[in-house]
Design a protein around this motif. Structure first.
Motif, PDB file in Angstrom:
ATOM      1  N   UNK A  55     -16.856  -0.254  -9.350  1.00  0.00           N
ATOM      2  CA  UNK A  55     -17.933  -0.597 -10.216  1.00  0.00           C
ATOM      3  C   UNK A  55     -19.028   0.712 -10.148  1.00  0.00           C
ATOM      4  N   UNK A  56     -19.235   1.070  -8.897  1.00  0.00           N
ATOM      5  CA  UNK A  56     -20.321   2.182  -8.767  1.00  0.00           C
ATOM      6  C   UNK A  56     -19.589   3.462  -9.694  1.00  0.00           C
ATOM      7  N   UNK A  57     -18.187   3.696  -9.552  1.00  0.00           N
ATOM      8  CA  UNK A  57     -17.936   4.619 -10.443  1.00  0.00           C
ATOM      9  C   UNK A  57     -18.198   4.717 -11.867  1.00  0.00           C
ATOM     10  N   UNK A  58     -17.930   3.544 -12.210  1.00  0.00           N
ATOM     11  CA  UNK A  58     -18.391   3.319 -13.859  1.00  0.00           C
ATOM     12  C   UNK A  58     -19.895   3.420 -13.891  1.00  0.00           C
ATOM     13  N   UNK A  59     -20.749   2.794 -13.050  1.00  0.00           N
ATOM     14  CA  UNK A  59     -22.301   2.944 -13.221  1.00  0.00           C
ATOM     15  C   UNK A  59     -22.863   4.010 -12.926  1.00  0.00           C
ATOM     16  N   UNK A  60     -22.584   4.848 -11.790  1.00  0.00           N
ATOM     17  CA  UNK A  60     -23.253   5.966 -11.251  1.00  0.00           C
ATOM     18  C   UNK A  60     -22.458   7.271 -11.413  1.00  0.00           C
ATOM     19  N   UNK A  61     -21.157   7.441 -11.658  1.00  0.00           N
ATOM     20  CA  UNK A  61     -20.377   8.134 -11.886  1.00  0.00           C
ATOM     21  C   UNK A  61     -19.347   8.351 -10.483  1.00  0.00           C
ATOM     22  N   UNK A  62     -18.131   8.567 -10.849  1.00  0.00           N
ATOM     23  CA  UNK A  62     -17.399   8.668  -9.575  1.00  0.00           C
ATOM     24  C   UNK A  62     -17.548   9.734  -8.592  1.00  0.00           C
ATOM     25  N   UNK A  63     -18.057  10.832  -8.753  1.00  0.00           N
ATOM     26  CA  UNK A  63     -18.591  11.717  -7.807  1.00  0.00           C
ATOM     27  C   UNK A  63     -19.864  11.134  -7.106  1.00  0.00           C
ATOM     28  N   UNK A  64     -20.666  10.596  -7.574  1.00  0.00           N
ATOM     29  CA  UNK A  64     -21.878   9.866  -7.135  1.00  0.00           C
ATOM     30  C   UNK A  64     -21.410   8.734  -6.133  1.00  0.00           C
ATOM     31  N   UNK A  65     -20.523   7.986  -6.536  1.00  0.00           N
ATOM     32  CA  UNK A  65     -20.070   6.823  -5.810  1.00  0.00           C
ATOM     33  C   UNK A  65     -19.281   7.153  -4.557  1.00  0.00           C
ATOM     34  N   UNK A  66     -18.591   8.313  -4.730  1.00  0.00           N
ATOM     35  CA  UNK A  66     -17.776   9.019  -3.329  1.00  0.00           C
ATOM     36  C   UNK A  66     -19.001   9.248  -2.569  1.00  0.00           C
ATOM     37  N   UNK A  67     -20.151  10.241  -2.954  1.00  0.00           N
ATOM     38  CA  UNK A  67     -20.900  10.928  -2.093  1.00  0.00           C
ATOM     39  C   UNK A  67     -21.780   9.598  -1.352  1.00  0.00           C
ATOM     40  N   UNK A  68     -22.177   8.650  -2.224  1.00  0.00           N
ATOM     41  CA  UNK A  68     -22.834   7.399  -1.430  1.00  0.00           C
ATOM     42  C   UNK A  68     -22.055   6.556  -0.274  1.00  0.00           C
ATOM     43  N   UNK A  69     -20.709   6.421  -0.814  1.00  0.00           N
ATOM     44  CA  UNK A  69     -19.935   5.806  -0.029  1.00  0.00           C
ATOM     45  C   UNK A  69     -19.605   6.544   1.413  1.00  0.00           C
ATOM     46  N   UNK A  70     -19.434   7.597   1.389  1.00  0.00           N
ATOM     47  CA  UNK A  70     -19.305   8.451   2.581  1.00  0.00           C
ATOM     48  C   UNK A  70     -20.448   8.866   3.229  1.00  0.00           C
ATOM     49  N   UNK A  71     -21.542   8.627   2.527  1.00  0.00           N
ATOM     50  CA  UNK A  71     -23.085   9.021   3.242  1.00  0.00           C
ATOM     51  C   UNK A  71     -23.537  10.552   3.083  1.00  0.00           C
ATOM     52  N   UNK A  80     -28.386   3.368 -11.146  1.00  0.00           N
ATOM     53  CA  UNK A  80     -28.978   2.231 -10.519  1.00  0.00           C
ATOM     54  C   UNK A  80     -28.847   2.047  -9.141  1.00  0.00           C
ATOM     55  N   UNK A  81     -29.477   1.761  -8.509  1.00  0.00           N
ATOM     56  CA  UNK A  81     -29.892   1.540  -7.107  1.00  0.00           C
ATOM     57  C   UNK A  81     -29.038   0.182  -6.749  1.00  0.00           C
ATOM     58  N   UNK A  82     -29.205  -0.890  -7.508  1.00  0.00           N
ATOM     59  CA  UNK A  82     -29.007  -2.001  -6.893  1.00  0.00           C
ATOM     60  C   UNK A  82     -27.489  -2.249  -6.624  1.00  0.00           C
ATOM     61  N   UNK A  83     -26.530  -1.129  -7.179  1.00  0.00           N
ATOM     62  CA  UNK A  83     -25.143  -1.121  -6.819  1.00  0.00           C
ATOM     63  C   UNK A  83     -24.832  -0.096  -5.803  1.00  0.00           C
TER      64      UNK A  83
END
Length: 140
Positions: A55-71, A80-83
């Motif tokens: 979901x986050x990969x599609x909404x915020x981009x795959x690189x950003x989703x990975x960066x958010x997931x690993x901190x 969007x921040x909600x996801x």
């Protein structure tokens, strides 16, 4: 005379696909504790984490989703921040919990494998191995 075929004396018919799958699902209790947990509840945890990542990969981009997931990146820094917040929590708490439980299970199994014998049994075997072999009865 009727042309109906007589039942074969070979016993019941082989189980169908549904019955085989049901039997395999029932056999999951024979797995080790971690394997059972991984099949029953771990799939749900890992599935939710995977769904959040997609979901986050599609909404915020795959690189950003990975960066958010690993901190690496704060969820407050992406839109969007909600996801991003649930993904960040999953990456911070759920994934390390699964990895830690796997490591703990492996370590516990190794400890139990080395403590499987009673101390009296080990000492009796050591005494038997240390004792001199019995003599063969012919003396002279």
């Amino acid at each position: 005379m009727s042309s109906a075929s007589a039942p074969s004396p070979g016993g019941p018919p082989p189980p169908g696909r549904r019955q085989r799958l049901r039997a395999r699902w029932a056999d999951r209790h024979a797995l080790p504790r971690f394997g059972l947990w991984l099949l029953s509840r771990g799939v749900i945890v890992l599935g939710v984490c995977g769904a959040l990542y997609v979901l986050d990969g599609f909404l915020i981009g795959w690189a950003n989703a990975y960066d958010v997931m690993v901190g690496i990146t704060s969820p407050a820094a992406v839109r969007p921040q909600w996801c991003a917040w649930p993904l960040s929590l999953a990456g911070w708490a759920a994934i390390p919990a699964v990895i830690g439980s796997a490591a703990g299970y492996v370590i516990t199994e190794q400890i139990h494998a080395h403590h499987a014998r009673e101390m009296d049994d080990v000492l009796a075997e050591l005494r038997r191995l240390a004792a001199p072999p019995p003599s063969s009865g012919s003396g002279a």
